[in-house]
Design a protein around this motif. Structure first.
Motif, mmCIF file in Angstrom:
data_model
loop_
_atom_site.group_PDB
_atom_site.id
_atom_site.type_symbol
_atom_site.label_atom_id
_atom_site.label_comp_id
_atom_site.label_asym_id
_atom_site.label_seq_id
_atom_site.Cartn_x
_atom_site.Cartn_y
_atom_site.Cartn_z
ATOM 1 N N UNK A 66 61.019 41.326 31.153
ATOM 2 C CA UNK A 66 61.060 42.107 29.916
ATOM 3 C C UNK A 66 60.460 41.326 28.746
ATOM 4 N N UNK A 67 60.682 40.012 28.713
ATOM 5 C CA UNK A 67 60.124 39.185 27.638
ATOM 6 C C UNK A 67 58.599 39.206 27.696
ATOM 7 N N UNK A 68 58.036 39.174 28.904
ATOM 8 C CA UNK A 68 56.581 39.265 29.034
ATOM 9 C C UNK A 68 56.077 40.598 28.484
ATOM 10 N N UNK A 69 56.778 41.684 28.818
ATOM 11 C CA UNK A 69 56.371 42.997 28.313
ATOM 12 C C UNK A 69 56.526 43.068 26.794
ATOM 13 N N UNK A 70 57.641 42.560 26.279
ATOM 14 C CA UNK A 70 57.882 42.599 24.833
ATOM 15 C C UNK A 70 56.844 41.764 24.092
ATOM 16 N N UNK A 71 56.470 40.624 24.659
ATOM 17 C CA UNK A 71 55.449 39.789 24.025
ATOM 18 C C UNK A 71 54.112 40.519 24.000
ATOM 19 N N UNK A 72 53.767 41.177 25.079
ATOM 20 C CA UNK A 72 52.526 41.946 25.145
ATOM 21 C C UNK A 72 52.513 43.046 24.087
ATOM 22 N N UNK A 73 53.617 43.791 23.978
ATOM 23 C CA UNK A 73 53.707 44.879 23.008
ATOM 24 C C UNK A 73 53.681 44.336 21.583
ATOM 25 N N UNK A 74 54.350 43.221 21.333
ATOM 26 C CA UNK A 74 54.437 42.689 19.966
ATOM 27 C C UNK A 74 53.097 42.158 19.461
ATOM 28 N N UNK A 75 52.146 41.888 20.354
ATOM 29 C CA UNK A 75 50.817 41.446 19.924
ATOM 30 C C UNK A 75 50.025 42.576 19.282
ATOM 31 N N UNK A 76 50.374 43.812 19.578
ATOM 32 C CA UNK A 76 49.668 44.939 19.000
ATOM 33 C C UNK A 76 48.359 45.208 19.716
ATOM 34 N N UNK A 77 47.500 45.964 19.074
ATOM 35 C CA UNK A 77 46.225 46.374 19.657
ATOM 36 C C UNK A 77 45.091 45.623 18.972
ATOM 37 N N UNK A 78 44.234 45.008 19.762
ATOM 38 C CA UNK A 78 43.061 44.315 19.232
ATOM 39 C C UNK A 78 41.971 45.344 18.974
ATOM 40 N N UNK A 79 41.643 45.555 17.724
ATOM 41 C CA UNK A 79 40.612 46.519 17.358
ATOM 42 C C UNK A 79 39.407 45.818 16.746
ATOM 43 N N UNK A 80 39.168 44.579 17.169
ATOM 44 C CA UNK A 80 38.025 43.840 16.650
ATOM 45 C C UNK A 80 36.731 44.382 17.255
ATOM 46 N N UNK A 81 35.609 43.997 16.672
ATOM 47 C CA UNK A 81 34.316 44.443 17.193
ATOM 48 C C UNK A 81 34.126 44.006 18.645
ATOM 49 N N UNK A 82 34.673 42.855 18.987
ATOM 50 C CA UNK A 82 34.516 42.336 20.346
ATOM 51 C C UNK A 82 35.228 43.214 21.376
ATOM 52 N N UNK A 83 36.379 43.751 21.027
ATOM 53 C CA UNK A 83 37.166 44.516 22.002
ATOM 54 C C UNK A 83 36.766 45.983 22.091
ATOM 55 N N UNK A 84 36.041 46.474 21.105
ATOM 56 C CA UNK A 84 35.644 47.882 21.108
ATOM 57 C C UNK A 84 34.292 48.061 21.792
ATOM 58 N N UNK A 85 34.093 49.175 22.462
ATOM 59 C CA UNK A 85 32.782 49.424 23.054
ATOM 60 C C UNK A 85 31.757 49.670 21.950
ATOM 61 N N UNK A 86 30.507 49.590 22.307
ATOM 62 C CA UNK A 86 29.453 49.796 21.326
ATOM 63 C C UNK A 86 29.507 51.229 20.826
#
Length: 171
Positions: free
Chosen positions: A135-155
């Motif tokens: 559960x801690x692994x899942x909570x850590x993943x969720x708490x990081x949020x969504x990366x919406x940087x140019x690198x993570x988005x498709x062109x």
């Protein structure tokens, strides 16, 4: 404990917990200025019928969130317990309570203890430790949020890159 050693209100308990957490910081800094010290709060709620401490109530999540915010405000490393449940079984209540406290703790705590605690902190379980680590692994993943940087988005084509209705990369 809300209702016995502090006011029953969430805000009143957070105020007392803050004062209790800052006293050790003050003592350490008076003894050895600049020495690292953790900020940690861990209040609980009192069952007003029995007088027992209830460590894993919904208010605990609010106490943890406020503790993290105050620790960040004071620019101190934050420690505290996480996980835990009022039940003694690996059931839905166990998972829901554990995840709530882990999400609150992972919003900024630097050190997390107490994984494996169950039945209102009256017991520990190896199975509970394994479940709460997952559960801690899942909570850590969720708490990081969504990366919406140019690198993570498709062109995504811009107006300048569209020629004749057909998009082409501009490089």
């Amino acid at each position: 404990m809300a209702g016995t050693t502090s006011p029953y209100s969430v805000a009143g308990t957070i105020l007392i917990a803050n004062a209790e957490a800052l006293l050790p910081v003050l003592i350490v800094q008076c003894y050895k200025p600049g020495h690292p010290v953790f900020y940690g709060v861990g209040p609980s709620v009192t069952d007003m019928k029995s007088g027992h401490a209830l460590y894993y109530r919904t208010e605990k999540m609010l106490f943890k969130l406020a503790g993290v915010q105050m620790g960040k405000y004071y620019n101190l490393p934050i420690s505290g317990e996480a996980g835990g449940t009022l039940t003694h079984r690996p059931d839905i209540q166990n998972g829901a309570e554990s995840m709530m406290y882990l999400l609150a703790a992972l919003s900024g705590q630097n050190v997390i203890g107490g994984l494996g605690s169950l039945h209102n902190a009256n017991g520990m379980s190896a199975e509970q430790i394994v479940m709460q680590c997952g559960l801690a692994d899942m909570a850590e993943y969720v708490s990081r949020g969504v990366d919406a940087s140019d690198y993570s988005l498709p062109w995504i084509p811009s107006r300048r890159s569209v020629r004749g209705g057909i998009s082409s990369p501009t490089r």
